[in-house]
Design an enzyme around this catalytic site. Structure first.
Site, mmCIF file in Angstrom:
data_model
loop_
_atom_site.group_PDB
_atom_site.id
_atom_site.type_symbol
_atom_site.label_atom_id
_atom_site.label_comp_id
_atom_site.label_asym_id
_atom_site.label_seq_id
_atom_site.Cartn_x
_atom_site.Cartn_y
_atom_site.Cartn_z
ATOM 1 C CG ASN A 13 40.210 22.921 -7.139
ATOM 2 O OD1 ASN A 13 41.128 22.467 -6.484
ATOM 3 N ND2 ASN A 13 39.137 22.212 -7.382
ATOM 4 C CB CYS A 74 41.771 20.673 -0.655
ATOM 5 S SG CYS A 74 41.303 21.547 -2.142
ATOM 6 N N GLY A 75 45.043 21.540 -1.684
ATOM 7 C CA GLY A 75 46.005 22.642 -1.809
ATOM 8 C C GLY A 75 45.355 23.938 -2.246
ATOM 9 C CG ASN A 76 44.056 24.784 -6.225
ATOM 10 O OD1 ASN A 76 45.103 25.446 -6.219
ATOM 11 N ND2 ASN A 76 43.723 23.996 -7.238
ATOM 12 C CD GLU A 187 40.235 17.746 -7.188
ATOM 13 O OE1 GLU A 187 39.684 17.616 -6.088
ATOM 14 O OE2 GLU A 187 40.540 18.836 -7.681
ATOM 15 N NE ARG A 188 41.155 10.724 -2.469
ATOM 16 C CZ ARG A 188 41.664 10.172 -1.392
ATOM 17 N NH1 ARG A 188 41.616 8.871 -1.236
ATOM 18 N NH2 ARG A 188 42.254 10.897 -0.472
ATOM 19 C CB CYS A 197 44.053 19.112 -8.464
ATOM 20 S SG CYS A 197 44.263 18.147 -6.966
ATOM 21 N N GLY A 198 45.516 21.603 -6.443
ATOM 22 C CA GLY A 198 46.751 22.116 -5.840
ATOM 23 C C GLY A 198 47.717 21.031 -5.380
ATOM 24 C CB THR A 199 47.372 17.980 -3.236
ATOM 25 O OG1 THR A 199 46.086 17.621 -3.755
ATOM 26 C CG2 THR A 199 47.226 18.615 -1.868
#
Ligand SMILES: N[C@@H](CCC[C@H](N)C(=O)O)C(=O)O
Length: 258
Positions: A13, A74-76, A187-188, A197-199
């Site tokens: 990501n 955004c987690g990542n 991902e939107r 995607c982290g989240t």
């Protein structure tokens, strides 16, 4: 003007990162953000982040999707921004930072960044999917034969069909073994599949626990771009002490004319 930028990736990501502590970036220029993230005419990335000063923590995270719009957590990206703050010397091995969903804690150990995510107390179980918000909204759906699954087509259909214009991120999951799952995410704001995607993987871990697919409080997720580990505690309806852990790496730095 010439703008110094850094490129980071967290399990594939990828993000353009700008040190905006001196307030140099035109924050409302969505066209510029989209151009910088463009993979053919720009630097190329899934999103862009600004590292800014914050009165209540070590720094502030401002996140844009590659379409140029500011979005939710955004987690990542958060993990990569922590690695960047460490690289700049803004933080040592531990930090706190403010993001759109509130205060986060993180630790750095070499290339590995462990990020505390928000608590989650609502997990909506439907007949064919689970919906929850881990800082960003996530649809989680089990599928068979994930490597062959058409993530782009199905993700786009659900993102608009089920969730309307504001949308949701769409995660497709296949259990590999016990507490190990493979995940692919639409991902939107990128409007396509990203490598991780982290989240999203955090949402998958909690959803798989909630639905009884695993009883483990540490879940291992394989994405197209690498492996992430999610750990958490559950008390009553609430998931707390949720941590997302994995690599966050600087790829290159440069200057762009804009
Ligand atoms: N890649 C991110 C999620 C970024 C936000 C998302 N596209 C949205 O707009 O909801 C992650 O690692 O969590």
């Amino acid at each position: 003007m010439k703008l110094e930028f850094f490129k980071y990736q967290g399990t594939g990501n990828d993000f353009v990162i700008i040190d905006n502590r001196q307030d140099i970036f035109p924050k409302n220029d969505t066209k510029l953000v989209a151009e910088l993230c463009d993979r053919r005419f720009g630097i190329g990335a899934d999103g862009l982040m600004l590292l800014e000063n914050d009165e209540a923590s070590d720094f502030k995270m401002v996140y844009y999707n590659s379409d140029g719009g500011q979005s939710t957590m955004c987690g990542n990206g958060g993990r990569c921004l922590v690695a960047f703050a460490h690289y700049l010397g803004v933080i040592g091995e531990t930090c706190t930072f403010n993001a759109v969903d509130g205060l986060h804690e993180a630790t750095v150990d070499g290339d590995i960044v462990k990020l505390k995510m928000i608590d989650v107390d609502e997990v909506h179980e439907m007949p064919n999917h689970i919906f929850l918000d881990t800082g960003s909204p996530h649809h989680v759906q089990l599928v068979k034969n994930l490597p062959q699954f058409d993530v782009q087509k199905e993700g786009k259909r659900l993102r608009y069909g089920l969730y309307g214009e504001s949308g949701s991120n769409i995660n497709f999951v296949e259990q590999e073994d016990g507490d190990v799952f493979q995940v692919r995410t639409y991902e939107r704001g990128v409007e396509g599949e990203t490598y991780s995607c982290g989240t999203g993987v955090t949402a998958v871990a909690l959803a798989m626990h909630e639905s009884g697919k695993t009883s483990s409080s540490e879940v291992h997720i394989k994405t197209l771009g690498g492996d992430l580990t999610i750990s958490f505690e559950k008390s009553g309806e609430k998931y707390s002490n949720v941590y997302l852990k994995g690599p966050a790496i600087q790829v290159f730095k440069g200057e762009v004319e804009c």
